[in-house]
Design a protein around this motif. Structure first.
Motif, PDB file in Angstrom:
ATOM      1  N   LEU A   9       0.829  -1.209   0.000  1.00 13.95           N
ATOM      2  CA  LEU A   9       0.000   0.000   0.000  1.00 13.95           C
ATOM      3  C   LEU A   9       0.862   1.257   0.000  1.00 13.95           C
ATOM      4  O   LEU A   9       0.611   2.211  -0.747  1.00 13.95           O
ATOM      5  N   HIS A  10       1.889   1.235   0.837  1.00 15.69           N
ATOM      6  CA  HIS A  10       2.759   2.408   0.930  1.00 15.69           C
ATOM      7  C   HIS A  10       3.493   2.642  -0.390  1.00 15.69           C
ATOM      8  O   HIS A  10       3.680   3.786  -0.813  1.00 15.69           O
ATOM      9  N   ARG A  11       3.894   1.575  -1.063  1.00 16.04           N
ATOM     10  CA  ARG A  11       4.575   1.732  -2.352  1.00 16.04           C
ATOM     11  C   ARG A  11       3.660   2.399  -3.372  1.00 16.04           C
ATOM     12  O   ARG A  11       4.110   3.182  -4.208  1.00 16.04           O
ATOM     13  N   ARG A  12       2.369   2.071  -3.310  1.00 16.11           N
ATOM     14  CA  ARG A  12       1.438   2.666  -4.277  1.00 16.11           C
ATOM     15  C   ARG A  12       1.120   4.119  -3.933  1.00 16.11           C
ATOM     16  O   ARG A  12       0.929   4.943  -4.822  1.00 16.11           O
ATOM     17  N   MET A  13       1.048   4.409  -2.631  1.00 15.68           N
ATOM     18  CA  MET A  13       0.604   5.743  -2.230  1.00 15.68           C
ATOM     19  C   MET A  13       1.756   6.756  -2.168  1.00 15.68           C
ATOM     20  O   MET A  13       1.585   7.912  -2.505  1.00 15.68           O
ATOM     21  N   ARG A  14       2.921   6.318  -1.705  1.00 12.76           N
ATOM     22  CA  ARG A  14       4.057   7.240  -1.540  1.00 12.76           C
ATOM     23  C   ARG A  14       5.310   6.520  -2.027  1.00 12.76           C
ATOM     24  O   ARG A  14       6.137   6.083  -1.236  1.00 12.76           O
ATOM     25  N   PRO A  15       5.463   6.382  -3.349  1.00 15.96           N
ATOM     26  CA  PRO A  15       6.517   5.506  -3.884  1.00 15.96           C
ATOM     27  C   PRO A  15       7.912   6.136  -3.885  1.00 15.96           C
ATOM     28  O   PRO A  15       8.563   6.226  -4.919  1.00 15.96           O
ATOM     29  N   ALA A  16       8.398   6.573  -2.738  1.00 16.39           N
ATOM     30  CA  ALA A  16       9.747   7.129  -2.676  1.00 16.39           C
ATOM     31  C   ALA A  16      10.792   6.024  -2.732  1.00 16.39           C
ATOM     32  O   ALA A  16      11.855   6.203  -3.314  1.00 16.39           O
ATOM     33  N   ILE A  17      10.499   4.879  -2.105  1.00 13.95           N
ATOM     34  CA  ILE A  17      11.410   3.754  -2.188  1.00 13.95           C
ATOM     35  C   ILE A  17      10.623   2.480  -2.478  1.00 13.95           C
ATOM     36  O   ILE A  17       9.439   2.389  -2.158  1.00 13.95           O
ATOM     37  N   ASP A  18      11.309   1.514  -3.086  1.00 13.69           N
ATOM     38  CA  ASP A  18      10.731   0.203  -3.333  1.00 13.69           C
ATOM     39  C   ASP A  18      11.196  -0.713  -2.202  1.00 13.69           C
ATOM     40  O   ASP A  18      12.390  -0.943  -2.028  1.00 13.69           O
ATOM     41  N   THR A  19      10.247  -1.219  -1.436  1.00 14.85           N
ATOM     42  CA  THR A  19      10.583  -1.958  -0.221  1.00 14.85           C
ATOM     43  C   THR A  19      10.489  -3.478  -0.387  1.00 14.85           C
ATOM     44  O   THR A  19      10.489  -4.207   0.599  1.00 14.85           O
ATOM     45  N   ARG A  20      10.446  -3.968  -1.640  1.00 10.22           N
ATOM     46  CA  ARG A  20      10.275  -5.412  -1.814  1.00 10.22           C
ATOM     47  C   ARG A  20      11.445  -6.216  -1.244  1.00 10.22           C
ATOM     48  O   ARG A  20      11.254  -7.243  -0.597  1.00 10.22           O
ATOM     49  N   GLU A  21      12.669  -5.749  -1.468  1.00  9.63           N
ATOM     50  CA  GLU A  21      13.825  -6.463  -0.911  1.00  9.63           C
ATOM     51  C   GLU A  21      13.862  -6.336   0.604  1.00  9.63           C
ATOM     52  O   GLU A  21      14.313  -7.248   1.305  1.00  9.63           O
ATOM     53  N   VAL A  22      13.396  -5.198   1.119  1.00  5.53           N
ATOM     54  CA  VAL A  22      13.303  -5.007   2.570  1.00  5.53           C
ATOM     55  C   VAL A  22      12.401  -6.080   3.175  1.00  5.53           C
ATOM     56  O   VAL A  22      12.730  -6.704   4.197  1.00  5.53           O
ATOM     57  N   ALA A  23      11.244  -6.289   2.529  1.00  2.00           N
ATOM     58  CA  ALA A  23      10.295  -7.280   3.035  1.00  2.00           C
ATOM     59  C   ALA A  23      10.904  -8.677   3.032  1.00  2.00           C
ATOM     60  O   ALA A  23      10.734  -9.448   3.980  1.00  2.00           O
ATOM     61  N   GLU A  24      11.627  -9.005   1.951  1.00  2.00           N
ATOM     62  CA  GLU A  24      12.258 -10.326   1.874  1.00  2.00           C
ATOM     63  C   GLU A  24      13.294 -10.515   2.974  1.00  2.00           C
ATOM     64  O   GLU A  24      13.379 -11.578   3.600  1.00  2.00           O
ATOM     65  N   GLU A  25      14.098  -9.488   3.208  1.00  2.00           N
ATOM     66  CA  GLU A  25      15.153  -9.580   4.222  1.00  2.00           C
ATOM     67  C   GLU A  25      14.583  -9.739   5.624  1.00  2.00           C
ATOM     68  O   GLU A  25      15.006 -10.616   6.390  1.00  2.00           O
ATOM     69  N   ILE A  26      13.620  -8.913   5.970  1.00  2.00           N
ATOM     70  CA  ILE A  26      13.035  -8.989   7.307  1.00  2.00           C
ATOM     71  C   ILE A  26      12.338 -10.330   7.501  1.00  2.00           C
ATOM     72  O   ILE A  26      12.447 -10.955   8.563  1.00  2.00           O
ATOM     73  N   GLY A  27      11.642 -10.801   6.466  1.00  2.00           N
ATOM     74  CA  GLY A  27      10.987 -12.103   6.565  1.00  2.00           C
ATOM     75  C   GLY A  27      11.985 -13.224   6.796  1.00  2.00           C
ATOM     76  O   GLY A  27      11.783 -14.108   7.646  1.00  2.00           O
ATOM     77  N   ALA A  28      13.090 -13.199   6.057  1.00  2.00           N
ATOM     78  CA  ALA A  28      14.095 -14.258   6.189  1.00  2.00           C
ATOM     79  C   ALA A  28      14.724 -14.254   7.573  1.00  2.00           C
ATOM     80  O   ALA A  28      14.894 -15.304   8.208  1.00  2.00           O
ATOM     81  N   ARG A  29      15.061 -13.089   8.084  1.00  2.00           N
ATOM     82  CA  ARG A  29      15.712 -13.017   9.404  1.00  2.00           C
ATOM     83  C   ARG A  29      14.737 -13.384  10.524  1.00  2.00           C
ATOM     84  O   ARG A  29      15.113 -14.029  11.501  1.00  2.00           O
ATOM     85  N   LEU A  30      13.479 -12.956  10.389  1.00  2.00           N
ATOM     86  CA  LEU A  30      12.506 -13.254  11.437  1.00  2.00           C
ATOM     87  C   LEU A  30      12.237 -14.756  11.492  1.00  2.00           C
ATOM     88  O   LEU A  30      12.095 -15.333  12.578  1.00  2.00           O
ATOM     89  N   ARG A  31      12.191 -15.400  10.340  1.00  2.00           N
ATOM     90  CA  ARG A  31      12.013 -16.861  10.334  1.00  2.00           C
ATOM     91  C   ARG A  31      13.222 -17.553  10.963  1.00  2.00           C
ATOM     92  O   ARG A  31      13.080 -18.572  11.639  1.00  2.00           O
ATOM     93  N   GLU A  32      14.413 -17.002  10.731  1.00  2.00           N
ATOM     94  CA  GLU A  32      15.603 -17.563  11.370  1.00  2.00           C
ATOM     95  C   GLU A  32      15.513 -17.487  12.888  1.00  2.00           C
ATOM     96  O   GLU A  32      15.940 -18.400  13.599  1.00  2.00           O
ATOM     97  N   GLU A  33      14.957 -16.387  13.384  1.00  2.00           N
ATOM     98  CA  GLU A  33      14.882 -16.200  14.835  1.00  2.00           C
ATOM     99  C   GLU A  33      14.008 -17.249  15.515  1.00  2.00           C
ATOM    100  O   GLU A  33      14.125 -17.471  16.716  1.00  2.00           O
TER     101      GLU A  33
END
Length: 454
Positions: free
Chosen positions: A166-190
């Protein structure tokens, strides 16, 4: 109640209903306002989102805290509100703890401890810690994961992706797709406490020759994928030393710097969450002697080339070498950089690297509170990205940024005065990517860990 806990559909469905209803309700309001051309009260909406996440006290709250450190990943009003969230999960009751311990160690689990305290010593977003005593009398810290955490994490990450899209569509200053992948991977590791045990063993090896840094030993016979038993390290909370004299505070800050930067420059690993609760200070003869590193869930292993990129960015900024700086950004993973985006990245880089470039004794940030640390620079970066973006934030940036800001916040709390330039140059002295790669391979193999893909 062991394997059937794993990703149970009923647990996941319940979490979707709870999280999804709250998050989607706020999201619908945002979309509706945009479609109807109505102005949105960002502060009010931020408060609503914070109330949703703060009420959950779970994995999504942890994700939100990570996200709040990245400029323009979420609107600044949200970032300020999210930064104030604390891990404050309600503890499991004793009957529940007993059932969980039986699931992990069997029905005779209590006979494997000389003592096990019923009331937890600490409770966080993924589990809680109990003090215990081993049969040989050694003090123990027993971390027990809450039930259905895999289901909760998957449900929360799904909603997290919704918020980011939603944020990417409304205020597309940055593309956060890689951010989402990274946080997901680390959180699953935890979620895998066996991996956390290996992280602790890695840090014991890497910091073995560093004075003043203690890493707990792991009791493998009392640990499972959802249960981690380590030695209890006695110490006092770091904030209790704010009133000590400058020499004591500097000693603690100096040790914190080495505990974070030396593993990174020697074997390419960082502790990605320098939260005040992850450290305590131990004393000798009534004076602070060093720090205890208590938590190893959020450890990030980097390809050696990325470590070189971090050092190259420092050298480029130090020498005002524009081409070297841009090349370093590309090593970090930034792509398609145009002049205006590079200038925006330079604002953030000079903020993060500023104390390391300044060859003098100084505070990390004069006249700035820990809560406001980096906020002004983040606003300037956000304005530039909104005008000239979007830019894709590479996944390696996420925990590097989080750790740097967290460490800076610790130095602000201590009001330390150090020559950060000298400390950093001592950490990178004699650096060669080839040597780091060799040391990393040996250290990871010794701890039973795999290197990250380049």
């Amino acid at each position: 109640m062991a394997d059937d806990e794993r990703n149970r559909f009923t647990a996941r469905a319940a979490r979707y209903a709870r999280v999804g209803g709250d998050v989607s309700g706020v999201a619908a309001k945002i979309v509706g306002s945009r479609l109807l051309g109505r102005a949105l009260d960002d502060e009010k909406t931020a408060a609503e989102i914070t109330a949703v996440l703060g009420g959950l006290k779970g994995p999504l709250m942890k994700v939100a805290q990570l996200l709040s450190t990245i400029p323009e990943a979420v609107p600044p009003e949200y970032a300020e509100a999210l930064a104030g969230l604390q891990s404050n999960a309600p503890p499991m009751g004793w009957a529940f703890v007993r059932r969980r311990m039986i699931a992990e160690l069997g029905p005779d689990w209590e006979s494997r401890f000389a003592r096990f305290e019923r009331v937890p010593a600490a409770a966080a977003s993924l589990g809680q810690v109990h003090r215990a005593t081993a049969l040989d009398g050694a003090p123990l810290a027993v971390k027990l994961q809450y039930p259905d955490m895999e289901s909760a994490v998957e449900a929360d990450l799904k909603q997290f992706s919704l918020v980011l899209s939603l944020h990417r569509r409304m205020r597309p200053a940055i593309d956060t797709r890689e951010v989402a992948e990274e946080i997901g991977a680390r959180l699953r590791e935890e979620l895998d406490y066996r991996r956390e045990a290996r992280h602790a063993e890695l840090y014991r090896t890497v910091l073995a020759d560093e004075p003043g840094i203690r890493v707990p030993d792991v009791h493998s016979d009392l640990s499972t994928r959802r249960l981690l038993t380590m030695g209890w390290l006695e110490g006092r909370r770091l904030l209790e030393f704010k009133g000590h004299d400058l020499a004591d505070r500097n000693r603690i800050a100096d040790t914190m710097f080495r505990a974070w930067w030396h593993p990174f420059t020697r074997v390419g690993v960082i502790h990605g969450d320098p939260h005040l609760g992850n450290y305590t200070v131990y004393e000798e003869d009534g004076a602070p002697a060093g720090i205890n590193l208590l938590d190893y869930g959020c450890v990030r292993i980097f390809p050696p080339k990325f470590v070189t990129g971090v050092i190259e960015l420092y050298r480029g900024l130090q020498q005002n070498d524009h081409e070297r700086v841009v090349a370093a950004y590309e090593v970090w993973g930034f792509r398609g950089l145009k002049k205006e985006i590079i200038e925006a990245l330079d604002i953030w880089a000079r903020f993060i690297y500023g104390p390391l470039l300044d060859d003098r004794v100084r505070r990390i940030a004069d006249g700035v509170s820990a809560a406001q640390y980096g906020r002004r620079e983040a606003f300037r970066v956000a304005q530039a990205l909104k005008e000239h973006g979007p830019v894709t934030v590479p996944r390696e940036f996420v925990f590097m940024d989080r750790a740097a800001l967290g460490l800076g916040g610790v130095f602000i709390h201590l009001d330390a005065e150090l020559n950060f330039h000298d400390l950093f140059n001592a950490a990178i002295e004699g650096y060669e990517e080839r040597l780091l790669a060799e040391r990393q391979a040996r250290a990871l193999a010794g701890a039973g860990l795999e290197p990250m893909a380049a």
